[in-house]
Design a protein around this motif. Structure first.
Motif, PDB file in Angstrom:
ATOM      1  N   TYR A  23      -5.248  11.030  16.667  1.00 24.32           N
ATOM      2  CA  TYR A  23      -5.139  10.001  17.702  1.00 24.32           C
ATOM      3  C   TYR A  23      -3.734  10.031  18.289  1.00 24.32           C
ATOM      4  O   TYR A  23      -2.753  10.019  17.553  1.00 24.32           O
ATOM      5  CB  TYR A  23      -5.434   8.638  17.059  1.00 24.32           C
ATOM      6  CG  TYR A  23      -5.292   7.454  17.971  1.00 24.32           C
ATOM      7  CD1 TYR A  23      -6.129   7.293  19.065  1.00 24.32           C
ATOM      8  CD2 TYR A  23      -4.335   6.484  17.738  1.00 24.32           C
ATOM      9  CE1 TYR A  23      -6.015   6.197  19.894  1.00 24.32           C
ATOM     10  CE2 TYR A  23      -4.219   5.385  18.562  1.00 24.32           C
ATOM     11  CZ  TYR A  23      -5.067   5.245  19.638  1.00 24.32           C
ATOM     12  OH  TYR A  23      -4.951   4.165  20.457  1.00 24.32           O
ATOM     13  N   THR A  40     -10.296   3.720   8.172  1.00 27.96           N
ATOM     14  CA  THR A  40      -8.854   3.969   8.237  1.00 27.96           C
ATOM     15  C   THR A  40      -8.254   3.505   6.921  1.00 27.96           C
ATOM     16  O   THR A  40      -8.745   2.558   6.306  1.00 27.96           O
ATOM     17  CB  THR A  40      -8.167   3.229   9.398  1.00 27.96           C
ATOM     18  OG1 THR A  40      -8.338   1.820   9.228  1.00 27.96           O
ATOM     19  CG2 THR A  40      -8.711   3.666  10.741  1.00 27.96           C
ATOM     20  N   TRP A  41      -7.216   4.180   6.514  1.00 27.64           N
ATOM     21  CA  TRP A  41      -6.530   3.803   5.278  1.00 27.64           C
ATOM     22  C   TRP A  41      -5.037   3.807   5.557  1.00 27.64           C
ATOM     23  O   TRP A  41      -4.444   4.855   5.790  1.00 27.64           O
ATOM     24  CB  TRP A  41      -6.884   4.756   4.149  1.00 27.64           C
ATOM     25  CG  TRP A  41      -6.225   4.400   2.857  1.00 27.64           C
ATOM     26  CD1 TRP A  41      -6.331   3.233   2.167  1.00 27.64           C
ATOM     27  CD2 TRP A  41      -5.319   5.215   2.115  1.00 27.64           C
ATOM     28  NE1 TRP A  41      -5.563   3.269   1.024  1.00 27.64           N
ATOM     29  CE2 TRP A  41      -4.936   4.492   0.977  1.00 27.64           C
ATOM     30  CE3 TRP A  41      -4.812   6.489   2.295  1.00 27.64           C
ATOM     31  CZ2 TRP A  41      -4.053   4.987   0.033  1.00 27.64           C
ATOM     32  CZ3 TRP A  41      -3.934   6.988   1.355  1.00 27.64           C
ATOM     33  CH2 TRP A  41      -3.570   6.235   0.243  1.00 27.64           C
ATOM     34  N   VAL A  43      -3.420   3.009   8.165  1.00 28.60           N
ATOM     35  CA  VAL A  43      -3.131   3.590   9.477  1.00 28.60           C
ATOM     36  C   VAL A  43      -2.692   2.491  10.434  1.00 28.60           C
ATOM     37  O   VAL A  43      -1.703   2.640  11.153  1.00 28.60           O
ATOM     38  CB  VAL A  43      -4.373   4.314  10.046  1.00 28.60           C
ATOM     39  CG1 VAL A  43      -4.178   4.695  11.501  1.00 28.60           C
ATOM     40  CG2 VAL A  43      -4.718   5.524   9.199  1.00 28.60           C
ATOM     41  N   ILE A  60     -12.201   1.878  18.724  1.00 29.30           N
ATOM     42  CA  ILE A  60     -12.964   2.156  17.502  1.00 29.30           C
ATOM     43  C   ILE A  60     -14.313   1.455  17.574  1.00 29.30           C
ATOM     44  O   ILE A  60     -15.362   2.048  17.287  1.00 29.30           O
ATOM     45  CB  ILE A  60     -12.190   1.713  16.246  1.00 29.30           C
ATOM     46  CG1 ILE A  60     -10.977   2.623  16.020  1.00 29.30           C
ATOM     47  CG2 ILE A  60     -13.099   1.724  15.016  1.00 29.30           C
ATOM     48  CD1 ILE A  60     -10.037   2.148  14.929  1.00 29.30           C
ATOM     49  N   ALA A  72     -11.452  -0.791   7.029  1.00 25.92           N
ATOM     50  CA  ALA A  72     -10.007  -0.581   7.140  1.00 25.92           C
ATOM     51  C   ALA A  72      -9.372  -1.046   5.835  1.00 25.92           C
ATOM     52  O   ALA A  72      -9.613  -2.170   5.398  1.00 25.92           O
ATOM     53  CB  ALA A  72      -9.434  -1.368   8.319  1.00 25.92           C
ATOM     54  N   GLU A  74      -5.772  -1.750   4.451  1.00 27.35           N
ATOM     55  CA  GLU A  74      -4.422  -1.921   4.979  1.00 27.35           C
ATOM     56  C   GLU A  74      -3.551  -2.701   4.019  1.00 27.35           C
ATOM     57  O   GLU A  74      -4.035  -3.512   3.239  1.00 27.35           O
ATOM     58  CB  GLU A  74      -4.469  -2.644   6.333  1.00 27.35           C
ATOM     59  CG  GLU A  74      -5.143  -1.850   7.427  1.00 27.35           C
ATOM     60  CD  GLU A  74      -4.448  -0.545   7.743  1.00 27.35           C
ATOM     61  OE1 GLU A  74      -3.192  -0.467   7.680  1.00 27.35           O
ATOM     62  OE2 GLU A  74      -5.157   0.415   8.082  1.00 27.35           O
TER      63      GLU A  74
END
Length: 163
Positions: A23, A40-41, A43, A60, A72, A74
């Motif tokens: 991206y 996502t991890w 990100v 997304i 996600a 996070e």
């Protein structure tokens, strides 16, 4: 080197049913409604500006088929912090939920999956406690985390499941 990861994704038993996407921060290079799920991890923490993060989240969401899920994981803090030298914006759980909702997601689940750096972890790392104590220390830290939540000086990894 990063492009090698994308080329080898099929070698990791992921085949054609998955895709790694690079991206550029402006345009997510995927078609609308092309994925059943996205993950996502740690990100989203690296997008410092909330309006830029909102833009990515909207993209997304558009890339998911109807009924698709976004997971996600996070790092969150009790109070938001921005560290421009590390390029990190650690938001609160509530801050992430507000951003996800604003992008049109519905938050189905949030769960703390790992507590950050409680003091006993360092006691093992630096040899003050034997590694054989790791499991009991981990249990103790999970109990403290469940009781106190995100500690003021620390962070937690949180899984957000969105639809």
């Amino acid at each position: 080197a990063a492009s090698d990861v994308y080329k080898r994704q099929g070698e990791r038993n992921l085949g054609r049913k998955s895709a790694f996407v690079r991206y550029d921060g402006r345009h997510l290079p995927v078609r609308a409604a092309s994925f059943k799920a996205a993950v996502t991890w740690v990100v989203l923490n690296h997008i410092l500006d909330d309006s830029e993060l909102h833009h990515l989240l909207v993209q997304i969401r558009a890339s998911l088929v109807p009924g698709g899920r976004f997971v996600a994981i996070e790092q969150v803090r009790r109070r938001p912090t921005v560290d421009r030298t590390a390029w990190q914006h650690r938001r609160t759980i509530e801050g992430f939920i507000a951003l996800f909702n604003a992008a049109g997601f519905r938050v189905e689940e949030t769960a703390i999956v790992r507590y950050g750096r409680l003091p006993m972890t360092y006691a093992i790392r630096y040899g003050w406690l034997s590694e054989r104590h790791h499991e009991s220390v981990a249990r103790w830290e999970r109990r403290i985390g469940r009781w106190l939540g995100v500690l003021p000086w620390d962070y937690c990894d949180v899984r957000f499941v969105l639809s």
